[in-house]
Design a protein around this motif. Structure first.
Motif: not given
Length: 551
Positions: A1-2, A5-6, A9, A12, A17
């Motif tokens: 999950m992290d 998100n990284s 999201s 970022n 990303s």
């Protein structure tokens, strides 16, 4: 999950990303672009709108990275276009390029006239700085915006221009495509027929190799050699085969003498046909297949050895060294007459007539390997981009430059025509060229969309911003419709060329991408490249003159 998100999201800006954002925007944009509404799809142009949407929701890219990807993508697209249309650029300019450029200038004059009209009507609400930004966005001309911002020493004015540009740009892209639809609707044009007309024009071109059979009836040329006949007629032609009065079939060379009653199979330009008939004899119907012996064949040889890039056909000594006749050269899908002074290029397909053993001997020397052509010539691409950037950075007067788009385009066109003089191979496989173009335009559109999406809603969805959008759309559409009507009604210009004129006149790669993908023809790209250099220069001048005169 992290990890999710990284990567995904908003806000970022790390490398992973950024790559994920570009991949998502381009993939979704291309997928949406394939969807058709009322039989129409926008193609890769949809990448721009997905980018705006993602930018609106807070997805960003580091400014330096975004600028690099945007400009590099544009350079790749423009350079690939230049290499593709370069071989036909100079001939197209002779056949109507001046007219196309005059029509492009007319659109610029109308753009400026509308800006001045709006300024005097709404000068209490809209500044010239905003209008110059709106005009640059409406005609999708980023260099004009940059030049105007550099011409003023006011950060506030430069920021106002940028907001006007962002407000007008999306509808500017759409407006150009809408202009194409309006012209098509006004004149009830069927694109399929326009494509067929262009293909027919190519097929019936007076410069296209034309094959005829002829019988020698003029006593004055009796006993003349082919070399002497060339001096008498003074035009390019190739006598592929000769049948004597005794029925002997000959593959003639320059020293071969023609006699009364000889029958000739000749390849020449149609515009020279009347001269040939007047001097040599009469045209006849003859089936050469039934009289050609098995040892005389016609084959195509592909030039795939770099040694022959730029050499003249006459220097190959085909008659003396190989006992062969070259009848035509096919380049980028276009048949060219095999004249002695024609310079060969990598990827040319040379049609020769003679014995199979001699043809195989020549084929071995010239390469004749399709596999070799599948390797892209990256040296030419990056040397060309380097030269294009240098050219685009040169001050051509009053602080104006061709920029990172205009420079590479001009260099690509010149390299496609004269690259052999620098020992550069400009041949690029169709699939490789298409990949380069599509990758470049997608990177460019995604970057523009992500940048414009930040604060786009706040800029547009307020009374002032809405008027900017309206003014921008008027600046976009009115000159296009007027120019398009004149081009079609007065000059009878083909729709595909009008689409290229509109795209090039507004220096708009997305509109060109739509035009070429929707017609599956390179005519829009040829027109685009014909008007682009002059248009780019004048749009930069117009933007600077307006801000210097009214600010």
């Amino acid at each position: 999950m992290d990890i999710i998100n990284s990567l995904f999201s908003p806000g970022n800006v790390n490398l992973a990303s950024t790559i994920a954002l570009y991949s998502f925007v381009i993939a979704v944009g291309i997928w949406l672009g394939k969807l058709k509404v009322a039989g129409v799809s926008l193609g890769v142009t949809f990448v721009l709108f997905v980018g705006i949407l993602m930018g609106h929701f807070g997805y960003t890219v580091q400014p330096e990275v975004l600028q690099f990807v945007r400009e590099f993508g544009l350079i790749l697209f423009i350079f690939a276009i230049g290499l593709q249309v370069g071989p036909g650029f100079f001939s197209s300019f002779k056949q109507g390029g001046v007219r196309l450029n005059l029509l492009a200038v007319l659109t610029i004059v109308l753009n400026v006239a509308i800006v001045l009209t709006i300024y005097y009507i709404d000068r209490n609400q809209t500044t010239m700085a905003a209008l110059v930004g709106i005009m640059s966005g409406a005609v999708t001309n980023t260099p004009g915006l940059a030049a105007a911002q550099q011409a003023v020493n006011s950060a506030e004015a430069a920021n106002t221009m940028a907001m006007g540009y962002a407000a007008a740009y999306p509808l500017g892209v759409i407006g150009i495509i809408v202009g194409m639809f309006i012209i098509k609707a006004i004149f009830k044009i069927k694109p399929e027929k326009e494509v067929a007309d262009i293909e027919a024009e190519k097929e019936n071109s007076l410069l296209k190799p034309f094959v005829i059979s002829l019988e020698v009836t003029n006593q004055l040329v009796n006993g003349k050699t082919l070399a002497q006949l060339h001096d008498i007629i003074q035009c390019n032609f190739v006598i592929s085969r000769l049948m004597t009065t005794t029925g002997e079939l000959v593959v003639p060379v320059s020293s071969t003498k023609i006699q009364l009653g000889d029958r000739l199979l000749i390849v020449l330009s149609q515009q020279d046909l009347h001269r040939f008939l007047a001097i040599v004899g009469k045209q006849i119907d003859m089936d050469w297949k039934n009289v050609t012996p098995a040892n005389v064949v016609s084959r195509r040889i592909i030039v795939t050895k770099s040694h022959f890039n730029g050499v003249t056909l006459g220097s190959l000594r085909l008659h003396n060294g190989y006992h062969l006749n070259a009848t035509r050269v096919t380049r980028a899908g276009v048949d060219l007459l095999a004249s002695a002074n024609l310079r060969l290029q990598m990827g040319d397909r040379l049609t020769v007539v003679g014995s199979l053993d001699d043809i195989e001997r020549l084929a071995s020397k010239m390469g004749n390997s399709q596999k070799r052509l599948d390797h892209p010539n990256l040296i030419t691409i990056f040397v060309g981009i380097l030269l294009g950037i240098v050219l685009g950075s040169i001050n051509i007067g009053y602080g104006m430059k061709l920029g990172l788009a205009g420079g590479p385009l001009v260099v690509a066109i010149l390299l496609s025509r004269f690259g052999y003089k620098l020992k550069l191979i400009t041949y690029t496989a169709t699939s490789a060229s298409m990949m380069l173009r599509e990758l470049g335009i997608c990177l460019f559109l995604a970057s523009v969309g992500i940048a414009a999406g930040q604060g786009f809603a706040e800029t547009v969805f307020n009374p002032t911003g809405m008027w900017w959008v309206i003014w921008g759309f008027i600046i976009t559409i009115v000159p296009l419709v007027i120019t398009g009507i004149i081009a079609r009604a007065v000059y009878k210009i083909n729709l595909l060329s009008i689409m290229g004129l509109m795209s090039g006149g507004y220096t708009d790669p997305p509109a060109l991408a739509y035009a070429t993908s929707s017609t599956a023809n390179d005519a829009p790209a040829v027109a685009y490249s014909t008007v682009y250099p002059l248009t780019m220069f004048l749009r930069v001048v117009a933007a600077q003159v307006l801000v210097l005169a009214f600010l």
